[in-house]
Design an enzyme around this catalytic site. Structure first.
Site, PDB file in Angstrom:
ATOM      1  N   TYR A 206       0.914  -1.158   0.035  1.00  4.00           N
ATOM      2  CA  TYR A 206      -0.087  -0.227   0.112  1.00  4.00           C
ATOM      3  C   TYR A 206       0.779   1.890   0.057  1.00  4.00           C
ATOM      4  O   TYR A 206       0.955   1.914   1.281  1.00  4.00           O
ATOM      5  CB  TYR A 206      -0.815   0.366   1.185  1.00  4.00           C
ATOM      6  CG  TYR A 206      -2.161  -1.027   0.683  1.00  4.00           C
ATOM      7  CD1 TYR A 206      -3.079  -0.624   0.349  1.00  4.00           C
ATOM      8  CD2 TYR A 206      -1.811  -2.389   1.629  1.00  4.00           C
ATOM      9  CE1 TYR A 206      -4.140  -1.857  -0.042  1.00  4.00           C
ATOM     10  CE2 TYR A 206      -3.242  -2.790   1.657  1.00  4.00           C
ATOM     11  CZ  TYR A 206      -3.641  -3.072   0.916  1.00  4.00           C
ATOM     12  OH  TYR A 206      -4.854  -3.721   0.254  1.00  4.00           O
TER      13      TYR A 206
ATOM     14  N   TYR B  15     -12.277  -6.781   6.971  1.00  6.99           N
ATOM     15  CA  TYR B  15     -10.782  -7.518   6.072  1.00  6.99           C
ATOM     16  C   TYR B  15     -10.828  -8.216   5.982  1.00  6.99           C
ATOM     17  O   TYR B  15     -10.205  -9.049   6.628  1.00  6.99           O
ATOM     18  CB  TYR B  15     -10.029  -6.611   6.493  1.00  6.99           C
ATOM     19  CG  TYR B  15      -8.126  -6.625   5.756  1.00  6.99           C
ATOM     20  CD1 TYR B  15      -7.830  -5.998   4.837  1.00  6.99           C
ATOM     21  CD2 TYR B  15      -7.525  -8.150   6.212  1.00  6.99           C
ATOM     22  CE1 TYR B  15      -7.395  -6.134   3.596  1.00  6.99           C
ATOM     23  CE2 TYR B  15      -6.607  -8.062   5.581  1.00  6.99           C
ATOM     24  CZ  TYR B  15      -6.191  -7.224   4.033  1.00  6.99           C
ATOM     25  OH  TYR B  15      -5.347  -7.229   3.400  1.00  6.99           O
TER      26      TYR B  15
ATOM     27  N   ASP C  59     -13.629 -16.724   9.659  1.00 11.45           N
ATOM     28  CA  ASP C  59     -11.786 -16.086   9.372  1.00 11.45           C
ATOM     29  C   ASP C  59     -10.820 -15.439  10.490  1.00 11.45           C
ATOM     30  O   ASP C  59     -11.000 -14.324  11.114  1.00 11.45           O
ATOM     31  CB  ASP C  59     -11.786 -14.566   8.013  1.00 11.45           C
ATOM     32  CG  ASP C  59     -11.113 -14.758   7.486  1.00 11.45           C
ATOM     33  OD1 ASP C  59      -9.078 -14.685   8.682  1.00 11.45           O
ATOM     34  OD2 ASP C  59     -10.260 -13.382   7.115  1.00 11.45           O
TER      35      ASP C  59
ATOM     36  N   LYS D  27      -1.479 -16.374   8.641  1.00  7.34           N
ATOM     37  CA  LYS D  27      -0.593 -15.726   9.696  1.00  7.34           C
ATOM     38  C   LYS D  27       0.291 -16.363  10.527  1.00  7.34           C
ATOM     39  O   LYS D  27       1.287 -16.711  10.116  1.00  7.34           O
ATOM     40  CB  LYS D  27      -1.527 -14.513  10.041  1.00  7.34           C
ATOM     41  CG  LYS D  27      -1.678 -13.376   9.278  1.00  7.34           C
ATOM     42  CD  LYS D  27      -1.713 -12.584   9.725  1.00  7.34           C
ATOM     43  CE  LYS D  27      -2.151 -11.261   8.728  1.00  7.34           C
ATOM     44  NZ  LYS D  27      -3.820 -10.906   7.829  1.00  7.34           N
TER      45      LYS D  27
HETATM   46  C1  LIG Z   1      -4.071 -10.907   6.412  1.00  5.72           C
HETATM   47  C2  LIG Z   1      -5.429 -11.236   6.692  1.00  5.72           C
HETATM   48  C3  LIG Z   1      -6.077 -11.909   5.300  1.00  5.72           C
HETATM   49  C4  LIG Z   1      -4.633 -11.792   4.741  1.00  5.72           C
HETATM   50  O1  LIG Z   1      -4.275 -13.073   4.714  1.00  5.72           O
HETATM   51  P1  LIG Z   1      -2.339 -12.906   3.697  1.00  5.72           P
HETATM   52  O2  LIG Z   1      -1.809 -13.494   4.216  1.00  5.72           O
HETATM   53  O3  LIG Z   1      -1.920 -11.029   3.605  1.00  5.72           O
HETATM   54  O4  LIG Z   1      -3.311 -12.657   2.321  1.00  5.72           O
HETATM   55  C5  LIG Z   1      -7.041 -12.034   5.790  1.00  5.72           C
HETATM   56  N1  LIG Z   1      -8.320 -12.502   6.416  1.00  5.72           N
HETATM   57  C6  LIG Z   1      -7.413 -11.721   7.780  1.00  5.72           C
HETATM   58  C7  LIG Z   1      -8.460 -11.493   9.281  1.00  5.72           C
HETATM   59  C8  LIG Z   1      -5.750 -10.742   7.807  1.00  5.72           C
HETATM   60  O5  LIG Z   1      -6.008 -10.505   8.865  1.00  5.72           O
END
Ligand SMILES: *Cc1c(COP(=O)(O)O)cnc(C)c1O
Length: 441
Positions: A25, A153, A251, A280
């Protein structure tokens, strides 16, 4: 081919970065500062100029055990001796099977199938695909939209972007080419921890014949606003999903592996998702790896439908090095007393950040698990604030009006104090100059 740059001192190659490399970004015409890193160890990031920074970010939620951990290094070194990668089409290997078994054992009982993806965004793409294929397979092809939330997000790829907050989700530019989904207000609860689900329940009631799944980040909305909400919201939402025959995708790419105070955030609500995304911290921040887990019902239904196959298969899926380090990271997590560590970080963040509330630039201070957030009443200027934090000896990366930390769980009280003091000091300085800056606008 030989390099023409002189790599003996960082200042010689640093300029090339500014001229040629995209960072996340960023605008190449107005680059925000980037700091060359020489190494990282424990909670310390050592810059090429010798300065040492206490890490407040865990490299975006990932490095929960800190950097350069001997057990994680050993896992990769051992795996490297047998193979660094083989394709997953038609082949399998012990690190992947071990990791699948572990993930199935530590997550909700209904989750029995694992898809290994190569990044969080891809794990979200796969989750969406699973939900859509599931509905097609059971003859409900009109259930082809998702319901997401303001301040959500879920990643940067196109399918994931389409379920990010349509306004602040950093992607409004692409709205014309994105699939159109439903958006509910960001989850809200009162002070007693009771959720207000009137608006989302109306949306579901009205549109369920065209909704395949609800997707959301449980308990903590991350990059879309660093907002926390109560377990009651998840419980009520789960009940609505069941009532109206809609799948629930959670997520946990940011929250998974202890960050919110429980191993997985959804456990605070005692519910089970139909589909779960992890990423992550899965590898302790060593490599890119993510996973999408689904229930037996979803896997079986997809497989009985047309075309039967789940239509996804990244080149580097289930990379053995990444699976090996993920196995070691999860082992280490369970041996590390993470629960006490996260609780202690939470307590210290609450006391350490409370003083920020009295600063005029501060709107709100909130803490959940090992996450501390100071919300400002104006966006920060990274050109100004990033060097200030580095001068204070900490690595904290704000975005918009949010200054936040989610440190490695191994951080000690003195190091954590350095983080909270730095936030107070820098925001005090910002408060002192803010009126002048504002009058310049
Ligand atoms: C970081 C994140 C993603 C995307 O993961 P990337 O490995 O950056 O593609 C998706 N959902 C949530 C909640 C995130 O924090």
């Amino acid at each position: 081919m030989t390099n023409k740059l002189d790599y003996t001192t960082p200042s010689n190659w640093h300029a090339y970065d500014v001229e040629h490399i995209w960072h996340p970004y960023t605008n190449i015409a107005e680059p925000t500062p980037v700091f060359p890193v020489a190494s990282a160890q424990g909670v310390t990031i050592r810059l090429a100029d010798g300065r040492e920074l206490v890490d407040g970010m865990s490299s975006w939620w990932a490095a929960i055990h800190g950097y350069n951990h001997p057990a994680l290094n050993a896992a990769i070194e051992t795996q490297l001796q047998s193979m660094s990668h083989v394709m997953f089409g038609g082949l399998t290997h012990e690190p992947a099977v071990r990791l699948a078994e572990t993930l199935i054992n530590i997550t909700a009982e209904s989750l029995q199938y694992v898809f290994f993806a190569d990044s969080g965004s891809v794990a979200v793409e796969v989750a969406i695909k699973m939900a859509l294929q599931y509905q097609v397979a059971r003859g409900k092809k009109n259930k082809n939209r998702l319901l997401s939330f303001r301040n959500a997000y879920h990643g940067d790829t196109f399918g994931a972007m389409a379920v990010c907050d349509p306004v602040n989700g950093m992607h409004s530019l692409f709205s014309d080419v994105l699939p159109q989904h439903y958006f509910a207000d960001a989850p809200e609860c009162n002070n007693q921890g009771v959720a207000d689900v009137r608006q989302v329940s109306q949306l579901i009631e009205q549109h369920h014949p065209s909704i395949a799944a609800v997707i959301l980040e449980p308990i903590v909305q991350g990059a879309g606003g660093m907002r926390f909400y109560c377990a009651d919201y998840l419980r009520q939402l789960k009940a609505l999903c069941e009532q109206y025959d809609v799948l629930l995708i959670l997520d946990e790419i940011a929250t998974g592996f202890g960050r919110s105070g429980s191993l997985f955030a959804y456990q605070q609500a005692s519910i089970e998702p139909d589909i779960l995304c992890l990423g992550k911290a899965l590898t302790g921040g060593y490599m890119s790896l993510a996973a999408t887990l689904s229930s037996e019902k979803i896997a079986a239904t997809i497989s009985q439908g047309e075309p039967g196959n789940l239509m996804h298969g990244p080149t580097f899926m289930a990379n053995p090095l990444a699976c090996a380090v993920a196995n070691a990271s999860i082992d280490l997590l369970f041996r590390s007393g993470w629960q006490q560590r996260v609780n202690a970080i939470e307590e210290q963040l609450i006391t350490g950040l409370a003083v920020c509330k009295k600063l005029a630039v501060v709107n709100d201070v909130r803490v959940k698990g090992a996450i501390g957030v100071v919300e400002l009443n104006q966006a920060v200027d990274l050109h100004w604030i990033q060097p200030r934090f580095v001068e204070q000896g900490v690595w904290i990366r704000p975005f918009n009006n949010l200054v936040y930390v989610m440190p490695p769980y191994i951080i000690n009280p003195e190091e954590l104090k350095q983080l909270t003091s730095a936030i107070y000091n820098v925001l005090s300085e910002m408060t002192a100059i803010a009126p002048r800056e504002l009058s310049n606008c």
